[in-house]
Motif scaffolding. Structure first.
Motif, PDB file in Angstrom:
ATOM      1  N   GLY A 244       0.821  -1.217   0.000  1.00 32.18           N
ATOM      2  CA  GLY A 244       0.000   0.000   0.000  1.00 32.18           C
ATOM      3  C   GLY A 244       0.846   1.254   0.000  1.00 32.18           C
ATOM      4  N   GLU A 245       1.879   1.277   0.845  1.00 30.09           N
ATOM      5  CA  GLU A 245       2.786   2.426   0.886  1.00 30.09           C
ATOM      6  C   GLU A 245       3.504   2.585  -0.438  1.00 30.09           C
ATOM      7  OE1 GLU A 245       4.248   2.753   5.536  1.00 30.09           O
ATOM      8  OE2 GLU A 245       5.170   1.253   4.237  1.00 30.09           O
ATOM      9  N   SER A 246       3.923   1.473  -1.013  1.00 31.18           N
ATOM     10  CA  SER A 246       4.643   1.518  -2.287  1.00 31.18           C
ATOM     11  C   SER A 246       3.760   2.082  -3.397  1.00 31.18           C
ATOM     12  CB  SER A 246       5.123   0.113  -2.658  1.00 31.18           C
ATOM     13  OG  SER A 246       5.771   0.121  -3.905  1.00 31.18           O
ATOM     14  N   LEU A 247       2.507   1.663  -3.432  1.00 28.85           N
ATOM     15  CA  LEU A 247       1.588   2.155  -4.457  1.00 28.85           C
ATOM     16  C   LEU A 247       1.386   3.659  -4.324  1.00 28.85           C
ATOM     17  CD1 LEU A 247      -0.329   1.441  -6.783  1.00 28.85           C
ATOM     18  CD2 LEU A 247      -2.121   1.059  -5.090  1.00 28.85           C
ATOM     19  N   GLU A 248       1.190   4.131  -3.094  1.00 30.11           N
ATOM     20  CA  GLU A 248       0.984   5.569  -2.872  1.00 30.11           C
ATOM     21  C   GLU A 248       2.238   6.361  -3.240  1.00 30.11           C
ATOM     22  OE1 GLU A 248      -1.273   8.165   0.517  1.00 30.11           O
ATOM     23  OE2 GLU A 248       0.260   6.772   1.206  1.00 30.11           O
ATOM     24  N   THR A 249       3.404   5.844  -2.879  1.00 30.81           N
ATOM     25  CA  THR A 249       4.663   6.515  -3.208  1.00 30.81           C
ATOM     26  C   THR A 249       4.880   6.554  -4.711  1.00 30.81           C
ATOM     27  OG1 THR A 249       5.611   5.713  -1.126  1.00 30.81           O
ATOM     28  CG2 THR A 249       7.153   6.513  -2.783  1.00 30.81           C
ATOM     29  N   THR A 250       4.587   5.449  -5.380  1.00 26.07           N
ATOM     30  CA  THR A 250       4.760   5.393  -6.836  1.00 26.07           C
ATOM     31  C   THR A 250       3.825   6.358  -7.540  1.00 26.07           C
ATOM     32  OG1 THR A 250       5.339   3.043  -6.597  1.00 26.07           O
ATOM     33  CG2 THR A 250       4.896   3.834  -8.816  1.00 26.07           C
ATOM     34  N   LYS A 251       2.604   6.511  -7.025  1.00 27.60           N
ATOM     35  CA  LYS A 251       1.651   7.458  -7.617  1.00 27.60           C
ATOM     36  C   LYS A 251       2.204   8.878  -7.577  1.00 27.60           C
ATOM     37  CE  LYS A 251      -2.744   7.215  -6.528  1.00 27.60           C
ATOM     38  NZ  LYS A 251      -3.958   7.055  -5.692  1.00 27.60           N
ATOM     39  N   ILE A 252       2.802   9.254  -6.459  1.00 26.86           N
ATOM     40  CA  ILE A 252       3.354  10.610  -6.331  1.00 26.86           C
ATOM     41  C   ILE A 252       4.465  10.828  -7.346  1.00 26.86           C
ATOM     42  CG2 ILE A 252       4.581  12.190  -4.798  1.00 26.86           C
ATOM     43  CD1 ILE A 252       3.171  10.759  -2.446  1.00 26.86           C
ATOM     44  N   HIS A 253       5.372   9.865  -7.447  1.00 26.55           N
ATOM     45  CA  HIS A 253       6.491  10.008  -8.387  1.00 26.55           C
ATOM     46  C   HIS A 253       6.011   9.938  -9.834  1.00 26.55           C
ATOM     47  CE1 HIS A 253      10.101   9.728  -5.643  1.00 26.55           C
ATOM     48  NE2 HIS A 253       9.106   9.487  -4.827  1.00 26.55           N
ATOM     49  N   SER A 254       4.936   9.193 -10.074  1.00 27.47           N
ATOM     50  CA  SER A 254       4.360   9.135 -11.408  1.00 27.47           C
ATOM     51  C   SER A 254       3.777  10.486 -11.812  1.00 27.47           C
ATOM     52  CB  SER A 254       3.272   8.059 -11.453  1.00 27.47           C
ATOM     53  OG  SER A 254       2.570   8.078 -12.679  1.00 27.47           O
ATOM     54  N   VAL A 255       3.030  11.101 -10.908  1.00 32.88           N
ATOM     55  CA  VAL A 255       2.437  12.417 -11.175  1.00 32.88           C
ATOM     56  C   VAL A 255       3.515  13.465 -11.421  1.00 32.88           C
ATOM     57  CG1 VAL A 255       1.122  14.289 -10.093  1.00 32.88           C
ATOM     58  CG2 VAL A 255       0.305  11.940  -9.923  1.00 32.88           C
ATOM     59  N   ALA A 256       4.631  13.360 -10.690  1.00 29.80           N
ATOM     60  CA  ALA A 256       5.723  14.318 -10.840  1.00 29.80           C
ATOM     61  C   ALA A 256       6.605  14.017 -12.044  1.00 29.80           C
ATOM     62  CB  ALA A 256       6.577  14.335  -9.574  1.00 29.80           C
ATOM     63  N   GLY A 257       6.381  12.877 -12.711  1.00 34.19           N
ATOM     64  CA  GLY A 257       7.213  12.500 -13.847  1.00 34.19           C
ATOM     65  C   GLY A 257       8.625  12.095 -13.450  1.00 34.19           C
ATOM     66  N   ARG A 258       8.776  11.559 -12.221  1.00 34.93           N
ATOM     67  CA  ARG A 258      10.106  11.206 -11.717  1.00 34.93           C
ATOM     68  C   ARG A 258      10.417   9.714 -11.827  1.00 34.93           C
ATOM     69  NH1 ARG A 258      12.392  15.364  -8.687  1.00 34.93           N
ATOM     70  NH2 ARG A 258      11.412  17.310  -9.370  1.00 34.93           N
ATOM     71  N   LEU A 259       9.492   8.910 -12.345  1.00 35.73           N
ATOM     72  CA  LEU A 259       9.773   7.488 -12.501  1.00 35.73           C
ATOM     73  C   LEU A 259      10.652   7.267 -13.725  1.00 35.73           C
ATOM     74  CD1 LEU A 259       6.324   5.772 -11.807  1.00 35.73           C
ATOM     75  CD2 LEU A 259       8.312   5.872 -10.301  1.00 35.73           C
ATOM     76  N   GLN A 260      11.581   6.336 -13.606  1.00 41.57           N
ATOM     77  CA  GLN A 260      12.432   6.017 -14.737  1.00 41.57           C
ATOM     78  C   GLN A 260      11.630   5.275 -15.797  1.00 41.57           C
ATOM     79  OE1 GLN A 260      15.739   3.810 -13.169  1.00 41.57           O
ATOM     80  NE2 GLN A 260      16.646   5.577 -12.157  1.00 41.57           N
ATOM     81  N   GLU A 261      12.156   5.286 -17.029  1.00 44.14           N
ATOM     82  CA  GLU A 261      11.472   4.606 -18.128  1.00 44.14           C
ATOM     83  C   GLU A 261      11.334   3.123 -17.819  1.00 44.14           C
ATOM     84  OE1 GLU A 261      12.426   3.794 -22.801  1.00 44.14           O
ATOM     85  OE2 GLU A 261      12.819   5.812 -22.036  1.00 44.14           O
ATOM     86  N   ASN A 262      10.166   2.577 -18.110  1.00 39.44           N
ATOM     87  CA  ASN A 262       9.850   1.165 -17.878  1.00 39.44           C
ATOM     88  C   ASN A 262       9.943   0.772 -16.400  1.00 39.44           C
ATOM     89  OD1 ASN A 262       9.376   0.504 -20.637  1.00 39.44           O
ATOM     90  ND2 ASN A 262      11.589   0.454 -20.976  1.00 39.44           N
ATOM     91  N   ALA A 263       9.725   1.736 -15.506  1.00 40.27           N
ATOM     92  CA  ALA A 263       9.766   1.446 -14.075  1.00 40.27           C
ATOM     93  C   ALA A 263       8.428   0.885 -13.609  1.00 40.27           C
ATOM     94  CB  ALA A 263      10.109   2.707 -13.288  1.00 40.27           C
ATOM     95  N   GLY A 264       8.486   0.047 -12.563  1.00 36.91           N
ATOM     96  CA  GLY A 264       7.266  -0.467 -11.960  1.00 36.91           C
ATOM     97  C   GLY A 264       7.057   0.170 -10.603  1.00 36.91           C
ATOM     98  N   LEU A 265       6.642  -0.624  -9.627  1.00 38.04           N
ATOM     99  CA  LEU A 265       6.441  -0.123  -8.273  1.00 38.04           C
ATOM    100  C   LEU A 265       7.769   0.268  -7.634  1.00 38.04           C
ATOM    101  CD1 LEU A 265       3.838  -2.402  -6.450  1.00 38.04           C
ATOM    102  CD2 LEU A 265       3.630   0.030  -6.918  1.00 38.04           C
TER     103      LEU A 265
END
Length: 512
Positions: A244-265
């Motif tokens: 649950g924490e990972s999903l919420e954290t990933t959502k924030i980084h996704s919205v900010a465009g900070r996830l690396q290409e082809n990144a998952g959770l």
């Protein structure tokens, strides 16, 4: 002909469904309504070029596009793909029977290729909640969106693939990610380990206590004493993220465009270390088009502020409210956006301008007034919110040259996880409380009440150190954590004594 296609707008860390209605009739005009910004309006030229390069043409007719609901501002270039597909469907270039089963987003290049977008994960979550069969996103965002296993996620490289998919001329292969396997496989891989640290046993103990209870901590010491080295190893002893924490954290980084290409959770707790020249908006979030700031990107992880007194005073003061409320609200004239900001603050600083106040071998050249002025750059209310203030003393040569490794992070982490489990069971029936640092005054009276001997010790410390009521609460929270580490149901005087010892800056003799 009236056609409806579906996209999404990201507000905060959640997505809102956007219905794109395209009506084609006799004429030769183009109208785009529904509160689009400049980037959305410019999509017309990108769509024309992308379709021409791939052998298609926009229907020569009167086209009216409405992006509903019209009171939500549509921002960015990610609406290019649904707008293009809607126009082609309205002109009967592609079949429209499957359009209502898919939510699609993507930015078009002039050659028709799709560029990555922000917020693919919350968009996929919204599509699943609304019962869509699948989502169509750029290939770079496919693994990010495929974290949502209960929906088909198609990653495409070119608009031609989407057109042929809706016309039944080719099949798209859904992206499948084994979320749990990938998540658990990467949780314990750390490049830095406490086994590399020589000496500093008291500081490592303080970091263990901070990690076990989710407490904020300040490291104060001379240059080269190991403050930054210790702080950068701190994530290796934190308890692992839950799904649950990972999903919420990933959502924030996704919205900010900070996830690396082809990144998952995101499988490890974030560690953010902004430079001291950071602005207030970059720290808290906001801007013309509100984006998460550093405190939200550090959600469920660590915000490390190196050289704390060098930060702008206004930047430090805005941390006070998020440290208490664990969220930040960005208020604008037309909207309010709320981002989560439940982070652990880890800060480091020199004790004086020259850096050698209280140094065992080097003389400090600062006057008492200069030392106090330097410390006063950090306000009392902010210091009150830092539970542990620990002095870092340079390591002597004998310990530095010792070849034996120190205690490994994995060993410390096991003790931390055990203490956190005790806290999870204690607060299982209390929503929003997961660790001792989050306890309210009511919970303190229930779970952190000292005995008579402990109360006498606390009274002496309060009077001698002139502590505030907030500092009193912080000492009790830290003492509760120390008791949990020792598997003790009751807070003993030894636990309180150790917690009081972590209030180094409250000592009267600290700055002369």
């Amino acid at each position: 002909m009236l056609i409806k296609v579906f996209g999404a707008a990201v507000q905060g860390i959640d997505a809102t469904l956007i219905t794109i209605e395209v009506n084609s009739s006799r004429g030769c005009m183009f109208y785009l309504v529904g509160l689009p910004d400049s980037a959305v309006k410019e999509s017309h030229q990108r769509i024309i070029s992308a379709l021409q390069v791939n052998g298609y043409r926009i229907p020569t007719s009167n086209i009216v596009i409405n992006m509903a609901p019209a009171d939500i501002r549509k921002e960015g270039s990610a609406y290019d793909l649904p707008l293009a597909i809607g126009m082609l469907a309205a002109g009967e270039v592609i079949q429209s029977d499957k359009l209502n089963r898919y939510l699609m987003m993507g930015e078009l290049s002039l050659d028709g290729s799709l560029q990555p977008i922000k917020g693919a994960l919350p968009i996929a979550i919204k599509a699943w909640e609304l019962g869509f069969e699948g989502v169509i996103v750029p290939r770079q965002n496919a693994r990010e969106a495929a974290v949502v296993n209960k929906i088909k996620v198609y990653g495409v490289e070119n608009i031609k693939e989407v057109i042929e998919f809706f016309n039944g001329e080719q099949e798209l292969t859904p992206t499948i990610v084994d979320t749990r396997e990938e998540f658990y496989a990467q949780q314990s891989n750390f490049d830095l380990d406490f086994a590399d640290v020589k000496g500093q046993e008291n500081v490592k103990r303080a970091l263990e206590v901070a990690s076990a209870g989710g407490h904020n901590i300040l490291l104060i010491g001379a240059p080269g004493s190991g403050k930054s080295m210790l702080a950068k190893r701190f994530p290796s002893i934190l308890p692992p993220l839950s799904l649950g924490e990972s999903l919420e954290t990933t959502k924030i980084h996704s919205v900010a465009g900070r996830l690396q290409e082809n990144a998952g959770l995101i499988s490890k707790r974030p560690f953010r270390d902004p430079h001291h020249t950071i602005s207030t908006v970059a720290m808290t979030g906001g801007g013309s088009y509100p984006q998460p700031g550093e405190i939200s990107l550090a959600h469920n992880g660590i915000l490390f502020l190196d050289e704390l007194p060098e930060f702008n005073r206004s930047v430090l003061e805005v941390l006070r409210q998020p440290l208490e409320d664990r969220k930040i609200t960005i208020s604008r004239v037309k909207s309010n956006v709320e981002y989560p900001a439940s982070f652990m603050l880890v800060a480091s600083m020199n004790p004086c301008p020259c850096g050698y106040y209280n140094h065992p071998t080097k003389a400090c050249v600062c006057s008492p007034g200069q030392v106090q002025k330097y410390l006063n750059r950090i306000s009392g209310p902010l210091l009150d919110r830092i539970d542990l203030q620990i002095e870092v003393v340079p390591v002597p040569f004998e310990k530095m040259s010792d070849a034996r490794p120190g205690e490994a992070s994995a060993v410390i982490r096991e003790r931390v996880i055990h203490a956190r489990r005790i806290q999870e069971n204690r607060y299982a029936d209390i929503p929003g409380i997961y660790c001792n640092a989050q306890m309210s005054s009511k919970l303190l009276s229930l779970y952190a009440r000292p005995d008579e001997k402990g109360l006498t010790l606390l009274k002496t410390a309060m009077n001698r150190l002139n502590l505030s009521a907030r500092a009193y609460d912080r000492i009790l929270k830290v003492a509760r954590t120390i008791a949990d580490l020792e598997n003790s149901e009751l807070i003993q005087s030894s636990h309180l004594a150790e917690a009081i010892g972590y209030r180094n800056l409250d000592r009267e003799d600290w700055a002369g």
